[in-house]
Design a protein around this motif. Structure first.
Motif, mmCIF file in Angstrom:
data_model
loop_
_atom_site.group_PDB
_atom_site.id
_atom_site.type_symbol
_atom_site.label_atom_id
_atom_site.label_comp_id
_atom_site.label_asym_id
_atom_site.label_seq_id
_atom_site.Cartn_x
_atom_site.Cartn_y
_atom_site.Cartn_z
ATOM 1 N N HIS A 223 81.927 22.353 99.426
ATOM 2 C CA HIS A 223 83.352 22.200 99.138
ATOM 3 C C HIS A 223 84.188 22.956 100.161
ATOM 4 C CE1 HIS A 223 86.909 22.858 96.158
ATOM 5 N NE2 HIS A 223 87.138 21.878 97.003
ATOM 6 N N HIS A 224 83.766 24.169 100.489
ATOM 7 C CA HIS A 224 84.514 24.978 101.461
ATOM 8 C C HIS A 224 84.604 24.267 102.811
ATOM 9 C CE1 HIS A 224 85.726 28.425 103.898
ATOM 10 N NE2 HIS A 224 84.706 28.151 104.696
ATOM 11 N N TYR A 225 83.472 23.814 103.319
ATOM 12 C CA TYR A 225 83.489 23.208 104.654
ATOM 13 C C TYR A 225 84.094 21.802 104.641
ATOM 14 C CZ TYR A 225 80.906 27.031 106.728
ATOM 15 O OH TYR A 225 80.556 28.270 107.204
ATOM 16 N N ALA A 226 83.930 21.064 103.542
ATOM 17 C CA ALA A 226 84.550 19.740 103.473
ATOM 18 C C ALA A 226 86.063 19.854 103.457
ATOM 19 C CB ALA A 226 84.056 18.998 102.228
ATOM 20 N N ASP A 227 86.597 20.823 102.710
ATOM 21 C CA ASP A 227 88.044 21.027 102.686
ATOM 22 C C ASP A 227 88.577 21.389 104.060
ATOM 23 O OD1 ASP A 227 88.412 20.365 100.088
ATOM 24 O OD2 ASP A 227 88.798 22.390 99.351
ATOM 25 N N ARG A 228 87.917 22.317 104.728
ATOM 26 C CA ARG A 228 88.386 22.740 106.052
ATOM 27 C C ARG A 228 88.309 21.600 107.060
ATOM 28 N NH1 ARG A 228 86.102 28.238 108.220
ATOM 29 N NH2 ARG A 228 87.862 27.905 109.602
ATOM 30 N N ALA A 229 87.191 20.889 107.063
ATOM 31 C CA ALA A 229 87.044 19.787 108.022
ATOM 32 C C ALA A 229 88.057 18.688 107.745
ATOM 33 C CB ALA A 229 85.617 19.232 107.961
ATOM 34 N N ARG A 257 77.264 19.688 111.681
ATOM 35 C CA ARG A 257 76.209 18.684 111.858
ATOM 36 C C ARG A 257 74.861 19.235 111.405
ATOM 37 N NH1 ARG A 257 73.935 18.020 116.965
ATOM 38 N NH2 ARG A 257 75.883 18.871 117.823
ATOM 39 N N ALA A 258 74.586 20.508 111.718
ATOM 40 C CA ALA A 258 73.330 21.127 111.275
ATOM 41 C C ALA A 258 73.296 21.256 109.755
ATOM 42 C CB ALA A 258 73.174 22.501 111.933
ATOM 43 N N LEU A 259 74.451 21.533 109.135
ATOM 44 C CA LEU A 259 74.510 21.625 107.677
ATOM 45 C C LEU A 259 74.149 20.293 107.035
ATOM 46 C CD1 LEU A 259 75.250 23.101 105.060
ATOM 47 C CD2 LEU A 259 77.654 22.536 105.511
ATOM 48 N N ILE A 260 74.708 19.187 107.546
ATOM 49 C CA ILE A 260 74.398 17.868 106.987
ATOM 50 C C ILE A 260 72.926 17.530 107.195
ATOM 51 C CG2 ILE A 260 74.841 15.408 107.254
ATOM 52 C CD1 ILE A 260 77.744 16.058 107.807
ATOM 53 N N ARG A 280 82.663 13.552 102.199
ATOM 54 C CA ARG A 280 83.945 13.965 102.795
ATOM 55 C C ARG A 280 83.728 14.636 104.145
ATOM 56 N NH1 ARG A 280 86.120 18.061 99.063
ATOM 57 N NH2 ARG A 280 87.793 18.181 100.607
ATOM 58 N N LEU A 281 82.697 15.459 104.240
ATOM 59 C CA LEU A 281 82.397 16.116 105.501
ATOM 60 C C LEU A 281 82.017 15.091 106.574
ATOM 61 C CD1 LEU A 281 82.157 18.878 106.811
ATOM 62 C CD2 LEU A 281 79.822 19.041 105.945
ATOM 63 N N GLY A 282 81.228 14.084 106.173
ATOM 64 C CA GLY A 282 80.887 13.020 107.119
ATOM 65 C C GLY A 282 82.098 12.220 107.544
ATOM 66 N N ASN A 283 83.042 11.995 106.631
ATOM 67 C CA ASN A 283 84.266 11.269 106.985
ATOM 68 C C ASN A 283 85.070 12.036 108.031
ATOM 69 O OD1 ASN A 283 83.572 9.368 105.079
ATOM 70 N ND2 ASN A 283 84.947 10.153 103.500
ATOM 71 N N SER A 284 85.169 13.359 107.872
ATOM 72 C CA SER A 284 85.937 14.167 108.817
ATOM 73 C C SER A 284 85.277 14.163 110.195
ATOM 74 C CB SER A 284 86.073 15.596 108.291
ATOM 75 O OG SER A 284 86.738 15.616 107.044
ATOM 76 N N LEU A 285 83.954 14.291 110.224
ATOM 77 C CA LEU A 285 83.266 14.236 111.512
ATOM 78 C C LEU A 285 83.399 12.857 112.146
ATOM 79 C CD1 LEU A 285 80.013 16.266 110.771
ATOM 80 C CD2 LEU A 285 81.967 16.958 112.155
ATOM 81 N N ALA A 303 73.046 8.654 109.979
ATOM 82 C CA ALA A 303 71.642 8.456 109.616
ATOM 83 C C ALA A 303 71.166 9.549 108.660
ATOM 84 C CB ALA A 303 70.779 8.432 110.871
ATOM 85 N N ASP A 304 71.616 10.788 108.879
ATOM 86 C CA ASP A 304 71.246 11.873 107.963
ATOM 87 C C ASP A 304 71.813 11.637 106.568
ATOM 88 O OD1 ASP A 304 69.786 13.268 109.843
ATOM 89 O OD2 ASP A 304 71.495 14.448 110.533
ATOM 90 N N LEU A 305 73.048 11.180 106.499
ATOM 91 C CA LEU A 305 73.651 10.919 105.194
ATOM 92 C C LEU A 305 72.933 9.779 104.475
ATOM 93 C CD1 LEU A 305 77.446 11.309 106.068
ATOM 94 C CD2 LEU A 305 76.059 12.848 104.688
ATOM 95 N N CYS A 306 72.407 8.831 105.230
ATOM 96 C CA CYS A 306 71.664 7.730 104.605
ATOM 97 C C CYS A 306 70.415 8.236 103.884
ATOM 98 C CB CYS A 306 71.257 6.703 105.657
ATOM 99 S SG CYS A 306 72.610 5.711 106.306
ATOM 100 N N ALA A 307 69.883 9.383 104.316
ATOM 101 C CA ALA A 307 68.661 9.910 103.709
ATOM 102 C C ALA A 307 68.906 10.559 102.361
ATOM 103 C CB ALA A 307 68.006 10.922 104.654
ATOM 104 N N LEU A 308 70.170 10.777 101.988
ATOM 105 C CA LEU A 308 70.487 11.409 100.713
ATOM 106 C C LEU A 308 70.299 10.419 99.574
ATOM 107 C CD1 LEU A 308 73.739 13.274 101.775
ATOM 108 C CD2 LEU A 308 71.534 14.334 101.309
ATOM 109 N N SER A 309 69.727 10.866 98.499
ATOM 110 C CA SER A 309 69.577 10.027 97.306
ATOM 111 C C SER A 309 70.645 10.406 96.299
ATOM 112 C CB SER A 309 68.196 10.215 96.685
ATOM 113 O OG SER A 309 67.997 11.574 96.302
#
Length: 561
Positions: A223-229, A257-260, A280-285, A303-309
């Motif tokens: 939440h912290h990093y998504a808000d800032r980004a 990017r390393a966090l995602i 949200r973080l992916g949208n900002s990037l 591609a990393d976000l696609c790996a999330l279930s």
């Protein structure tokens, strides 16, 4: 740079922008005038043929037709008012979000690279320390202090919600941080940054990730990093904060990017709230990558976000689209606005993919871009402007210059209020290409000046490089136009004009290495500087040497709109 031959196009070959249809038909003054005229004609007809049964039958129906006209106009006026009010509210909310931002300063010339901390060391003496175990199993092990305090607050609050863990006076996050440092669990890792140094062996990872503390800590971190980004992504489209936003993303993008990537490779089921923050973080990037000219999956974030279930269907389709794995047009979801926006993006990407595959069928590409534009929500100004500019480029390639001009004029009107300044600059840039194709170089130079001035304010290297290529190549082809861009005191010579153009072209290659024609026109300029033998004795050799960096920028030109 020569203008192509313009083909004649039939009137009405392109669709009229939807706004002008309804504004013309349902404009308040027009509806009132037409209704009064209609009532006058109806009254005359009824008075003249009052005894006619057919006229008497149609009289009531025609009266209601006038009422329907007025009702339609009132409905449209209310719709326009509501849409305008909603836009003002969204704009005000975005301005509030970025109003308190403090821009980073320029990076030091010898700034050392960011060093990853060593992995945490398991220590048996810490077994059973729940907070340390949560920090051990989070995706990252180094944090800035404000993010770490948010994580510790979340852990404390989640413990306070458990009936058996209530404390009359829970320790604050700052007190917890100090205690973790004293026990060697946390260590300094730069100014206002900490890393996890020692962790317990027990409880194990499965036990920790199943507990509420880990889910709360992870959600707080994301939440912290998504808000800032998200705030800095909005600032990228602000003339005031664009330079600072660029510096922030250049500094923080590797960590985000390393966090995602760490989240994607964790193999743990995330809470729904944490997944929403990751999206949200992916949208900002994605906004940042678009600004610097990278593909949607240029650095593997999609591609990393696609790996999330556990992603919802809309978010899943969005990340699949960015990763290039969405092979079908997305189906309709609720809310419909997001559904049509995603469908428009799919159509837009499919059209660009066909256009770049070559040799394209320009008519089908134009039709697909037109479909994408019609699907876009009306409040998505950036998406509309992007589609309109690409559509204009296709039309210019076809020689349909009038159609291209219509699309660019619509893009200009959408951005005149200050929304999407980068899109407005690209509109002016493309308008310059259109004017050059029409054979009006002075108008083209003016448009490129406007675009260059805007791109410099936004610190958009790719846009600056493109505009410098346009202006430099134009001066190499027609040096007489240089007096529109450079000071004429002392008097400007042809050799000096071409020499300055070599500096612009060199800067264009530096700012945007992928520009296609800068080297060609730079070679043409070098040949011109060597070929003029009559002036070799009059002009010192240093004034005939091509420049390797920019010497004098083209004169700025502010957008008066």
């Amino acid at each position: 740079m020569s203008a192509p031959t313009e083909r004649t196009e039939a009137v009405g070959q392109t669709a009229t922008p939807r706004s002008s249809i309804w504004q013309g038909f349902l404009g308040t003054a027009s509806v009132v005038a037409y209704t009064v005229l209609f009532e006058l004609v109806r009254t005359l007809v009824v008075n003249s043929f009052g005894e006619n049964a057919l006229v008497q039958f149609l009289n009531g129906t025609l009266r209601w037709l006038s009422v329907l006209f007025i009702a339609a106009a009132a409905t449209y006026a209310l719709y326009r008012f509501a849409a305008g009010y909603g836009t003002k509210v969204r704009t005000a909310r975005e301005m509030d979000l970025i109003a308190g931002l403090v821009e980073p300063g320029p990076a030091l010339a010898d700034r050392p690279p960011r060093v990853d901390p060593p992995p945490p060391r398991p220590v048996a003496a810490l077994d059973g320390h729940l907070v340390a175990a949560v920090l051990r199993d989070l995706p990252m092990h180094d944090y800035e202090s404000v993010a770490l305090l948010a994580v510790l607050n979340a852990i404390r609050d989640s413990q306070g919600r458990l009936p058996l863990a209530r404390e009359p006076s829970a320790r604050t996050a700052a007190v917890q941080l100090d205690g973790l440092r004293r026990r060697g669990i946390l260590a300094d890792h730069g100014a206002q940054r900490f890393c996890v140094r020692q962790v317990p062996r027990l409880p194990d990872r499965a036990t920790v990730t199943a507990g509420p503390q880990w889910g709360a800590a992870l959600t707080a971190l994301l939440h912290h990093y998504a808000d800032r980004a998200e705030r800095w992504a909005i600032a990228l489209e602000s003339r005031r904060f664009a330079v600072g936003a660029r510096r922030w993303f250049e500094s923080e993008e590797p960590y985000l990017r390393a966090l995602i990537a760490a989240c994607a490779n964790s193999g743990v089921q995330f809470p729904a709230a944490a997944l929403a923050h990751l999206v949200r973080l992916g949208n900002s990037l994605d906004v940042w990558y678009a600004r610097i000219g990278l593909g949607e999956n240029g650095r593997g974030v999609a591609a990393d976000l696609c790996a999330l279930s556990g992603l919802d269907e809309l978010s899943r389709d969005l990340v699949l689209l960015r990763a290039g794995r969405l092979t079908r047009r997305p189906r309709r979801y609720r809310p419909r606005r997001l559904s049509t926006s995603l469908a428009a993006r799919w159509e837009h990407r499919a059209a660009l993919r066909r256009f770049s595959a070559g040799p394209p069928d320009p008519d089908s590409v134009a039709d697909q871009l037109e479909t994408a534009w019609w699907l876009l929500p009306r409040d998505d100004v950036s998406g509309e402007v992007c589609a309109l500019i690409n559509l204009a480029v296709v039309y210019i390639g076809q020689g349909r210059l009038d159609a291209a001009g219509d699309r660019l004029e619509l893009a200009d009107s959408l951005t005149r209020t200050g929304r999407d300044p980068d899109g407005r600059a690209q509109t002016h840039e493309t308008m310059g290409v259109l004017w050059w194709a029409r054979g009006e170089p002075r108008r083209a130079l003016r448009c490129w000046q406007l675009a260059l001035t805007a791109f410099r304010v936004l610190d958009d290297d790719l846009g600056i490089g493109r505009c410098l290529q346009h202006l430099g190549s134009a001066i190499v082809v027609a040096p007489a136009h240089a007096t529109l861009l450079l000071p004429t005191e002392p008097p400007l010579t042809r050799i000096e004009a071409i020499r300055q153009a070599t500096g612009w072209l060199a800067e264009a290659r530096h700012r945007h290495p992928a520009v296609r024609h800068a080297e060609h026109y730079a070679a043409q300029a070098r040949s011109a500087l060597r070929a003029d033998r009559s002036l070799r004795d009059l002009i010192p050799p240093t004034r005939r040497t091509p420049l390797t960096r920019i010497d004098r920028w083209p004169a700025p030109l502010e957008d008066q709109a």
